[in-house]
Scaffold this motif. Structure first.
Motif, mmCIF file in Angstrom:
data_model
loop_
_atom_site.group_PDB
_atom_site.id
_atom_site.type_symbol
_atom_site.label_atom_id
_atom_site.label_comp_id
_atom_site.label_asym_id
_atom_site.label_seq_id
_atom_site.Cartn_x
_atom_site.Cartn_y
_atom_site.Cartn_z
ATOM 1 N N LEU A 9 85.321 -9.556 47.182
ATOM 2 C CA LEU A 9 85.424 -11.009 47.094
ATOM 3 C C LEU A 9 85.248 -11.653 48.468
ATOM 4 C CD1 LEU A 9 86.022 -13.498 45.346
ATOM 5 C CD2 LEU A 9 88.453 -13.146 45.845
ATOM 6 N N ILE A 10 85.832 -11.042 49.496
ATOM 7 C CA ILE A 10 85.705 -11.585 50.849
ATOM 8 C C ILE A 10 84.259 -11.488 51.321
ATOM 9 C CG2 ILE A 10 86.391 -11.242 53.259
ATOM 10 C CD1 ILE A 10 89.113 -10.346 52.222
ATOM 11 N N ALA A 11 83.619 -10.365 51.034
ATOM 12 C CA ALA A 11 82.206 -10.234 51.395
ATOM 13 C C ALA A 11 81.363 -11.265 50.665
ATOM 14 C CB ALA A 11 81.711 -8.821 51.072
ATOM 15 N N SER A 12 81.711 -11.526 49.406
ATOM 16 C CA SER A 12 80.992 -12.528 48.647
ATOM 17 C C SER A 12 81.165 -13.912 49.259
ATOM 18 C CB SER A 12 81.485 -12.539 47.191
ATOM 19 O OG SER A 12 80.822 -13.535 46.441
ATOM 20 N N ALA A 13 82.378 -14.223 49.710
ATOM 21 C CA ALA A 13 82.626 -15.514 50.352
ATOM 22 C C ALA A 13 81.815 -15.638 51.633
ATOM 23 C CB ALA A 13 84.115 -15.667 50.655
ATOM 24 N N GLY A 14 81.723 -14.535 52.389
ATOM 25 C CA GLY A 14 80.901 -14.564 53.594
ATOM 26 C C GLY A 14 79.439 -14.817 53.282
ATOM 27 N N ALA A 15 78.947 -14.190 52.218
ATOM 28 C CA ALA A 15 77.559 -14.393 51.819
ATOM 29 C C ALA A 15 77.317 -15.829 51.364
ATOM 30 C CB ALA A 15 77.200 -13.413 50.702
ATOM 31 N N LEU A 16 78.275 -16.400 50.644
ATOM 32 C CA LEU A 16 78.145 -17.788 50.204
ATOM 33 C C LEU A 16 78.192 -18.748 51.389
ATOM 34 C CD1 LEU A 16 80.383 -17.710 47.000
ATOM 35 C CD2 LEU A 16 77.892 -17.890 47.105
ATOM 36 N N ALA A 17 78.987 -18.392 52.410
ATOM 37 C CA ALA A 17 79.026 -19.217 53.615
ATOM 38 C C ALA A 17 77.683 -19.177 54.336
ATOM 39 C CB ALA A 17 80.138 -18.734 54.550
ATOM 40 N N GLN A 18 77.032 -18.011 54.322
ATOM 41 C CA GLN A 18 75.725 -17.899 54.954
ATOM 42 C C GLN A 18 74.688 -18.750 54.218
ATOM 43 O OE1 GLN A 18 72.713 -16.272 53.892
ATOM 44 N NE2 GLN A 18 71.767 -16.772 55.878
ATOM 45 N N GLU A 19 74.865 -18.902 52.909
ATOM 46 C CA GLU A 19 73.951 -19.715 52.113
ATOM 47 C C GLU A 19 74.278 -21.198 52.195
ATOM 48 O OE1 GLU A 19 74.187 -18.156 48.193
ATOM 49 O OE2 GLU A 19 73.408 -16.171 48.736
ATOM 50 N N GLY A 20 75.375 -21.541 52.878
ATOM 51 C CA GLY A 20 75.753 -22.937 53.002
ATOM 52 C C GLY A 20 76.595 -23.468 51.871
ATOM 53 N N LYS A 21 77.015 -22.606 50.955
ATOM 54 C CA LYS A 21 77.794 -23.041 49.805
ATOM 55 C C LYS A 21 79.289 -23.113 50.114
ATOM 56 C CE LYS A 21 74.418 -21.151 46.557
ATOM 57 N NZ LYS A 21 74.189 -20.179 45.449
ATOM 58 N N LEU A 22 79.716 -22.421 51.169
ATOM 59 C CA LEU A 22 81.099 -22.467 51.632
ATOM 60 C C LEU A 22 81.100 -22.711 53.134
ATOM 61 C CD1 LEU A 22 82.748 -19.439 49.737
ATOM 62 C CD2 LEU A 22 82.918 -21.866 49.140
ATOM 63 N N SER A 23 82.225 -23.188 53.648
ATOM 64 C CA SER A 23 82.378 -23.396 55.091
ATOM 65 C C SER A 23 82.862 -22.106 55.737
ATOM 66 C CB SER A 23 83.378 -24.519 55.349
ATOM 67 O OG SER A 23 83.759 -24.552 56.713
ATOM 68 N N LEU A 24 82.102 -21.584 56.692
ATOM 69 C CA LEU A 24 82.486 -20.334 57.349
ATOM 70 C C LEU A 24 83.838 -20.452 58.059
ATOM 71 C CD1 LEU A 24 81.854 -17.429 58.155
ATOM 72 C CD2 LEU A 24 80.539 -18.330 60.083
ATOM 73 N N PRO A 25 84.087 -21.487 58.883
ATOM 74 C CA PRO A 25 85.408 -21.594 59.519
ATOM 75 C C PRO A 25 86.548 -21.660 58.513
ATOM 76 C CG PRO A 25 83.846 -23.076 60.577
ATOM 77 C CD PRO A 25 83.183 -22.552 59.345
ATOM 78 N N LEU A 26 86.320 -22.366 57.402
ATOM 79 C CA LEU A 26 87.375 -22.484 56.401
ATOM 80 C C LEU A 26 87.611 -21.156 55.684
ATOM 81 C CD1 LEU A 26 89.402 -24.352 55.166
ATOM 82 C CD2 LEU A 26 87.667 -25.154 53.544
ATOM 83 N N VAL A 27 86.548 -20.416 55.426
ATOM 84 C CA VAL A 27 86.712 -19.099 54.817
ATOM 85 C C VAL A 27 87.538 -18.193 55.736
ATOM 86 C CG1 VAL A 27 85.500 -16.979 54.160
ATOM 87 C CG2 VAL A 27 84.633 -19.196 53.401
#
Length: 215
Positions: A25-43
């Protein structure tokens, strides 16, 4: 936006309690942050912050259940020896040991409970836990972030994150085993007021000075 909020909430809920496998799940969040769908600092903040909150809860539970926890640990010699060994390392090595134990299998749970039971200062424990969680969150999220970019997909980054998390745990366990001396004098290693109570309750286990007992 609603989907992003649910993702942040799911990250927090699965990261806070120990022993919940959420590397994918954490890796998925990182991938979504790379796509711009999540905020990397917030993740990063959610992952590290919720992990630290979980560590604080474990430590608090250990302090509340101190005598009861000691009675349960005293029932098995290996657990008594493990507690005594951990008490000595915490008091002699301090923050480096608190940080390092987080990366061992079950290290969050065992380290937090042991720190509370042996009377290790709460502020110093939380400082060490904060450093460890910041390091862990950084590389865990980065695996998904850079993996998603390099491998062009979320699922490859999930597999990579799970694999690397397993490798890190194995390496930490291997280093612990390699650090055991072949032989050496034994001594009682329990320290601190809570550890002294354990000794009075029958936890007088002499263990090798440099070797971690197996629980």
């Amino acid at each position: 936006m609603d989907g992003a909020l649910w993702m942040y909430a799911l990250l927090a809920l699965t990261t806070a309690p120990p022993l919940v496998p959420n590397a994918a799940l954490i890796a998925s969040a990182g991938a979504l942050a790379q796509e711009g769908k999540l905020s990397l600092p917030l993740v990063l903040l959610v992952v590290a912050g919720s992990a630290l909150a979980g560590d604080a809860l474990v430590h608090g539970a250990g302090r509340l259940a101190g005598p009861r926890a000691l009675r349960r640990l005293n029932r098995r010699p290996r657990r008594r020896a493990a507690l005594a060994w951990m008490a000595a390392r915490m008091h002699s090595h301090g923050l480096p040991f608190v940080i390092g134990i987080r990366f061992l299998p079950s290290g969050r749970l065992v380290g937090g409970l042991a720190a509370a039971v042996v009377g290790y200062p709460a502020r110093r424990y939380l400082l060490g836990a904060a450093i460890a969680e910041a390091v862990w969150a950084s590389y865990s999220v980065a695996l998904g972030y850079w993996g998603g970019s390099a491998l062009h997909g979320t699922w490859p980054s999930l597999a990579l994150g799970t694999a690397v998390s397993a490798v890190v745990a194995c390496v930490a366990q291997l280093l612990t085993r390699l650090g055991r001396p072949a032989s050496g004098p034994t001594r009682t290693v329990a320290r601190g007021p809570a550890a002294a109570g354990a000794l009075r309750s029958g936890a007088r286990d002499a263990v090798p000075a440099g070797s971690p007992p197996t629980a």
